[in-house]
Design a protein around this motif. Structure first.
Motif, PDB file in Angstrom:
ATOM      1  N   UNK A 244       0.837  -1.210   0.000  1.00 31.55           N
ATOM      2  CA  UNK A 244       0.000   0.000   0.000  1.00 31.55           C
ATOM      3  C   UNK A 244       0.870   1.258   0.000  1.00 31.55           C
ATOM      4  N   UNK A 245       2.009   1.191   0.700  1.00 29.59           N
ATOM      5  CA  UNK A 245       2.924   2.330   0.726  1.00 29.59           C
ATOM      6  C   UNK A 245       3.533   2.553  -0.663  1.00 29.59           C
ATOM      7  N   UNK A 246       3.884   1.486  -1.344  1.00 28.86           N
ATOM      8  CA  UNK A 246       4.443   1.600  -2.686  1.00 28.86           C
ATOM      9  C   UNK A 246       3.425   2.184  -3.663  1.00 28.86           C
ATOM     10  N   UNK A 247       2.176   1.753  -3.514  1.00 25.86           N
ATOM     11  CA  UNK A 247       1.107   2.276  -4.374  1.00 25.86           C
ATOM     12  C   UNK A 247       0.921   3.774  -4.115  1.00 25.86           C
ATOM     13  N   UNK A 248       1.002   4.141  -2.859  1.00 25.86           N
ATOM     14  CA  UNK A 248       0.868   5.540  -2.461  1.00 25.86           C
ATOM     15  C   UNK A 248       1.999   6.381  -3.051  1.00 25.86           C
ATOM     16  N   UNK A 249       3.212   5.821  -3.027  1.00 26.05           N
ATOM     17  CA  UNK A 249       4.368   6.527  -3.569  1.00 26.05           C
ATOM     18  C   UNK A 249       4.277   6.704  -5.087  1.00 26.05           C
ATOM     19  N   UNK A 250       3.781   5.672  -5.778  1.00 27.77           N
ATOM     20  CA  UNK A 250       3.614   5.768  -7.233  1.00 27.77           C
ATOM     21  C   UNK A 250       2.696   6.933  -7.581  1.00 27.77           C
ATOM     22  N   UNK A 251       1.606   7.026  -6.851  1.00 23.12           N
ATOM     23  CA  UNK A 251       0.650   8.111  -7.088  1.00 23.12           C
ATOM     24  C   UNK A 251       1.280   9.464  -6.757  1.00 23.12           C
ATOM     25  N   UNK A 252       2.035   9.498  -5.671  1.00 24.41           N
ATOM     26  CA  UNK A 252       2.694  10.735  -5.256  1.00 24.41           C
ATOM     27  C   UNK A 252       3.668  11.207  -6.325  1.00 24.41           C
ATOM     28  N   UNK A 274      13.331  -0.506  -8.188  1.00 23.79           N
ATOM     29  CA  UNK A 274      12.074  -1.071  -8.706  1.00 23.79           C
ATOM     30  C   UNK A 274      11.044   0.026  -8.910  1.00 23.79           C
ATOM     31  N   UNK A 275      10.929   0.916  -7.914  1.00 23.95           N
ATOM     32  CA  UNK A 275       9.967   2.014  -7.997  1.00 23.95           C
ATOM     33  C   UNK A 275      10.306   2.960  -9.144  1.00 23.95           C
ATOM     34  N   UNK A 276      11.594   3.229  -9.333  1.00 25.02           N
ATOM     35  CA  UNK A 276      12.022   4.104 -10.433  1.00 25.02           C
ATOM     36  C   UNK A 276      11.673   3.485 -11.788  1.00 25.02           C
TER      37      UNK A 276
END
Length: 319
Positions: A244-252, A274-276
């Motif tokens: 959920x934190x990763x999903x939140x960061x993607x949106x941010x 991975x996020x990048x």
């Protein structure tokens, strides 16, 4: 690790430390015998070492306790390390929030002999970033959601306060060396003030003041220059973000047009990379200066040079 278990281990290590010191005591006394008046300063991790070294100069020897390249969040002292502290004239650490082991060790250190300097002692620490992580906070004995942020050294203004605390403690213990310590610290404080000016001028007119980091180490720097830090992990770089934190960061990242994600070379960068990749943004290094490798130190890197590298890296997203 449970607190009682840690205290038991510290007690055993201290017994070993005392034995070690006793065993070599006669040799040391013979070597010194009034001939060696060199001030012996032991510091915990790199910024404390660099700050103390710039204050002490040639008036003493400054030693780095936590080995180069070691993550200070995870460090626990050995018997040999504790022996170094008990045998020092001055012991410098950042705060009990980072060096959590210091409190137990100091219970058995003669503070009439060893001057203990908590460099961040006069600084009001901020609450750490609160993240919804999958890992339970009690897995390492820390309640991460209620931790105070120890990373004050990454703010050039607060770094000056830490240098001043080290200077004042040394002057109090060695008044005959006051002129030396004040001259050394004045020269270094001037460099830190110039560093602060560089950061202020670089970000004064920036329109985008948001940056994304691997762990929440740059909160004080962000506050000092009116920036916004968004971190993948919390205070400790070992914390794993939840889905959920990763999903939140993607949106941010998408909503704030973030173009760079900052990672660290001294900790696992898997999640940041991975996020990048998933968001299509650039990766860059932002160094929390919790440790410098031996290679970096031998190449002449230091607190100020790395902070200037951090400034250049931040300019990629804050502009």
């Amino acid at each position: 690790m449970r607190k009682n278990s840690w205290k038991y281990i510290v007690g055993m290590l201290l017994m070993l430390a005392v034995f070690t010191l006793t065993a070599c005591g006669q040799t040391k006394e013979t070597e010194k015998s009034g001939k060696d008046d060199t001030i012996k300063v032991v510091t915990t991790f790199y910024p404390m070492y660099d700050f103390a070294k710039n204050v002490v100069g040639d008036a003493g020897d400054v030693e780095l306790l936590i080995p180069a390249g070691t993550e200070p969040h995870d460090y626990e002292p050995s018997a040999k390390d504790i022996a170094k502290i008990t045998d020092a004239d001055v012991f410098v650490y950042n705060s009990g929030e980072l060096e959590t082991w210091v409190k137990d060790v100091l219970e058995n250190v003669d503070e009439n002999k060893v001057t203990v300097v908590e460099a961040a002692g006069s600084i009001d620490l901020m609450a750490g970033a609160e993240h919804d992580d999958d890992e339970e906070d009690d897995h390492d004995g820390h309640d991460h959601d209620h931790e105070l942020d120890p990373h004050v050294w990454l703010d050039p203004v607060l770094a000056q306060k830490e240098v001043e605390a080290i200077r004042d403690a040394l002057v109090k213990k060695y008044p005959e060396q006051k002129e030396v310590f004040e001259k050394n610290s004045a020269a270094y404080l001037e460099k830190l003030a110039e560093l602060n000016t560089e950061f202020k001028e670089a970000f004064a007119n920036a329109e985008n003041k948001t940056f994304v980091t691997q762990h929440a180490a740059f909160g004080y720097l962000a506050k000092q220059y009116g920036l916004t830090q968004e971190s993948i992990a919390g205070i400790s770089p070992d914390q794993e973000p939840s889905p959920s934190r990763l999903a939140e960061l993607k949106k941010y990242i998408e909503d704030n047009n973030v173009s760079v994600i900052y990672f660290e070379t001294s900790a696992s960068s898997k999640v940041a990379k991975t996020l990048a990749k998933e968001t299509g943004v650039e990766l860059a290094v932002l160094n929390p200066l919790e440790s410098l490798t031996k290679k970096e130190q031998e190449a002449g890197e230091n607190y100020i040079s790395v902070m200037k590298e951090n400034l250049e890296a931040l300019k990629k997203s804050i502009k």
